[in-house]
Enzyme design. Structure first.
Site, PDB file in Angstrom:
ATOM      1  N   TRP A   1      -6.002 -17.371   9.369  1.00  0.00           N
ATOM      2  CA  TRP A   1      -5.115 -16.243   9.653  1.00  0.00           C
ATOM      3  C   TRP A   1      -3.966 -16.143   8.667  1.00  0.00           C
ATOM      4  CZ3 TRP A   1      -6.883 -12.504  12.387  1.00  0.00           C
ATOM      5  CH2 TRP A   1      -7.792 -12.736  13.411  1.00  0.00           C
TER       6      TRP A   1
ATOM      7  N   ASN B   1      -4.294 -16.737   5.453  1.00  0.00           N
ATOM      8  CA  ASN B   1      -4.768 -16.496   4.088  1.00  0.00           C
ATOM      9  C   ASN B   1      -5.706 -15.310   3.924  1.00  0.00           C
ATOM     10  OD1 ASN B   1      -3.864 -18.978   2.293  1.00  0.00           O
ATOM     11  ND2 ASN B   1      -4.416 -19.799   4.291  1.00  0.00           N
ATOM     12  N   TRP B   2      -6.246 -14.760   4.973  1.00  0.00           N
ATOM     13  CA  TRP B   2      -7.217 -13.686   4.768  1.00  0.00           C
ATOM     14  C   TRP B   2      -6.536 -12.328   4.612  1.00  0.00           C
ATOM     15  CZ3 TRP B   2      -9.498  -9.358   7.149  1.00  0.00           C
ATOM     16  CH2 TRP B   2      -8.887  -8.919   8.327  1.00  0.00           C
ATOM     17  N   ASN B   3      -5.328 -12.162   5.138  1.00  0.00           N
ATOM     18  CA  ASN B   3      -4.610 -10.889   5.051  1.00  0.00           C
ATOM     19  C   ASN B   3      -3.172 -11.194   4.643  1.00  0.00           C
ATOM     20  OD1 ASN B   3      -3.380  -8.400   5.392  1.00  0.00           O
ATOM     21  ND2 ASN B   3      -4.444  -7.929   7.287  1.00  0.00           N
TER      22      ASN B   3
ATOM     23  N   PRO C   1      -0.752  -9.418   2.936  1.00  0.00           N
ATOM     24  CA  PRO C   1       0.344  -8.481   3.230  1.00  0.00           C
ATOM     25  C   PRO C   1       0.881  -8.612   4.651  1.00  0.00           C
ATOM     26  CG  PRO C   1      -1.373  -7.376   1.982  1.00  0.00           C
ATOM     27  CD  PRO C   1      -1.912  -8.728   2.331  1.00  0.00           C
ATOM     28  N   VAL C   2      -0.008  -8.727   5.638  1.00  0.00           N
ATOM     29  CA  VAL C   2       0.447  -8.883   7.021  1.00  0.00           C
ATOM     30  C   VAL C   2       1.095 -10.254   7.219  1.00  0.00           C
ATOM     31  CG1 VAL C   2      -0.319  -9.077   9.418  1.00  0.00           C
ATOM     32  CG2 VAL C   2      -1.192  -7.230   7.976  1.00  0.00           C
TER      33      VAL C   2
ATOM     34  N   TYR D   1       8.648 -14.391  11.941  1.00  0.00           N
ATOM     35  CA  TYR D   1       8.571 -15.831  12.183  1.00  0.00           C
ATOM     36  C   TYR D   1       9.861 -16.547  11.760  1.00  0.00           C
ATOM     37  CZ  TYR D   1       6.807 -20.628  11.901  1.00  0.00           C
ATOM     38  OH  TYR D   1       6.630 -21.981  12.058  1.00  0.00           O
TER      39      TYR D   1
ATOM     40  N   HIS E   1      -3.589  -5.148  17.685  1.00  0.00           N
ATOM     41  CA  HIS E   1      -5.049  -5.069  17.755  1.00  0.00           C
ATOM     42  C   HIS E   1      -5.477  -4.217  18.949  1.00  0.00           C
ATOM     43  CE1 HIS E   1      -5.276  -8.247  14.722  1.00  0.00           C
ATOM     44  NE2 HIS E   1      -6.585  -8.064  14.682  1.00  0.00           N
TER      45      HIS E   1
ATOM     46  N   TYR F   1     -19.277   3.154  27.432  1.00  0.00           N
ATOM     47  CA  TYR F   1     -20.501   3.786  27.925  1.00  0.00           C
ATOM     48  C   TYR F   1     -20.411   4.027  29.432  1.00  0.00           C
ATOM     49  CZ  TYR F   1     -25.371   4.151  29.431  1.00  0.00           C
ATOM     50  OH  TYR F   1     -26.540   4.556  30.027  1.00  0.00           O
TER      51      TYR F   1
END
Length: 492
Positions: free
Chosen positions: A380, A382-384, A386-387, A396, A421, A483
């Site tokens: 979490w 390192n994948w995004n 900018p966030v 933080y 989310h 559905y």
């Protein structure tokens, strides 16, 4: 005569006694003479003076260290970008893809459907109903940008107090989240795709304007203590021919719209800039964007939709074995699509935008896929980028400075992420089931478990499994609820 003689003798004895006492001082005592003792006293005084000097020197060093630490903290708060390439760019020199091997072990791909791709159906989704593609809401978002700029200008001139400016910013940001959500919920013709795009745009703008508010407030705080300079380029080693901007010279329409367009969520007065636009690099990223967009649409129609449609019956019957089988079948295409989206968005589109704007900091992601990704928190973080930078800089660390513990601050960051989310999923679907929210909050106990009990390839594989299984599970839950809420009621 006798008395005077006695008196004289007594005087002589007293003088002799005094002389003996003085002479005694010249004799050795405990092996040391008076000269030695005098030297010892002098040495002690010199030692005390030296110790005092060392103490003063130590205090000076500590004071300088505190001052330097405070300056570094200010620079870190005011600047978080530097000129660098993305890891997947050839210019970065990065070649560590060993973590992909663990992914290959986890992934098993199979395919049994015919050709189901229909590009016309996708295009008609956006063109059949002009109200289903809410471009007007994206245009309205400019009002919130101008309100933020106007508020900061008034604060810089002293026309607004800090309290008034804070309240105006809070109202502006609150309306940014509630207004588009209300439109999406109340306008029946708004499609889930259009609603998701609008809410995603407003969420990005919300985070940007929050950073804009914070950084300009920090600049005003520094001006009150008579800082020597407020250019955040102090910690940015950028190759640029542009002159530096100082507060409040940054409060211009050009500056704020550059920031809104730039591929970052963290504001700065002087962003690192690349020296020129590389046409070849720009065209490669454009072709990648077009290719991955078509590939994502095609694979969604060809692979995802048939599996989702075949999953409705097991979900209605609550057949656990068949539900598990459908979940595993959905996990493979969902994860492949997610990886394609990651590359197409974080590498291709963001590098394309950065190249157009000569934005120098291309670190939009780190090596979350490598073998170092042995914990959920590492992924979490390192994948995004900018966030992650926004959360670290504006959420933080401010919590830590206010005295909250690291665990509480980290939990608060996950809670904020879980809220957005759910906001981006439930509102466009017009139903609130909290699957996305609970999925994000479940990352906390999962991170604790993986970090405590698993090591090496096992922990890395656990991270991959959580990514591969978690997302399709949430998708199936939302699809089933959507559905049941819409199509089953229409059928009855």
């Amino acid at each position: 005569m006798g008395d005077s003689g006695a008196t004289g003798a007594l005087t002589r004895r007293r003088r002799a006694t005094l002389a003996a006492g003085k002479g005694a001082d010249l004799l050795p005592m405990n092996g040391r003479s008076a000269a030695v003792r005098q030297s010892s006293v002098t040495t002690d005084i010199t030692r005390d003076n030296g110790q005092a000097k060392r103490n003063r020197s130590l205090e000076t060093v500590q004071s300088k260290s505190k001052t330097e630490k405070r300056k570094n903290d200010i620079r870190e708060r005011l600047s978080c970008h530097k000129t660098q390439e993305s890891l997947l760019s050839s210019a970065s020199g990065y070649n560590n893809y060993r973590g992909i091997l663990n992914w290959c072990v986890v992934m098993l791909v199979r395919h049994k459907y015919g050709v189901l791709v229909d590009p016309i159906q996708v295009i008609s989704l956006f063109l059949n109903d002009s109200y289903s593609w809410p471009a007007c809401l994206v245009i309205v978002s400019n009002m919130f940008i101008l309100v933020a700029l106007y508020t900061e200008r008034q604060l810089s001139k002293g026309s607004f107090t800090e309290l008034v400016g804070f309240l105006v910013h809070c109202i502006n940001l609150a309306i940014m989240l509630t207004f588009p959500a209300a439109v999406v919920l109340l306008v029946p013709s708004m499609t889930p795709v259009g609603g998701a795009v609008v809410l995603g745009t407003y969420t990005i703008l919300f985070l940007k304007l929050y950073s804009y508010k914070d950084v300009n407030m920090w600049c005003r705080e520094q001006s009150t203590v008579k800082a020597k300079t407020l250019a955040r380029s102090l910690s940015c080693k950028s190759q640029t021919r542009d002159r530096k901007v100082f507060y409040p010279g940054n409060l211009t329409i050009r500056d704020i719209y550059y920031f809104v367009s730039a591929p970052t969520l963290c504001y700065e007065l002087n962003f690192p800039r690349s020296p020129n636009i590389r046409i070849g690099f720009l065209l490669r990223r454009l072709l990648e964007m077009l290719f991955f967009t078509q590939l994502l649409v095609g694979l969604t129609q060809q692979w995802m939709i048939p599996i989702i449609q075949s999953s409705m019956k097991p979900l209605e019957d609550m057949d656990l074995s068949r539900m598990t089988e459908r979940l595993l079948r959905l996990a493979v295409p969902n994860h492949l699509l997610w990886l394609m989206f990651f590359y197409g968005f974080f590498h291709s589109s963001m590098n394309f935008t950065a190249e157009l704007l000569r934005f120098g900091d291309r670190e939009f992601y780190k090596d979350w896929w490598c073998v170092n990704s042995e914990t959920v928190t590492y992924f979490w973080q390192n994948w995004n980028i900018p966030v992650h930078k926004w959360c670290l800089r504006h959420f933080y660390r401010p919590l830590l400075r206010r005295g909250f513990s690291k665990m509480v601050s980290q939990s608060a960051v996950f809670f904020l992420s879980a809220f957005f989310h759910e906001y981006l999923v439930s509102v466009p679907l017009r139903m609130f089931r909290l699957w996305a929210f609970m999925g994000m909050m479940a990352q906390l106990p999962l991170a604790w478990f993986v970090g405590r009990f698993l090591r090496g390839n096992y922990s890395n594989a656990a991270v991959w499994i959580s990514l591969i299984i978690g997302q399709p599970f949430a998708i199936l839950m939302y699809v089933h609820d959507y559905y049941v809420l819409h199509y089953r009621q229409e059928a009855t």
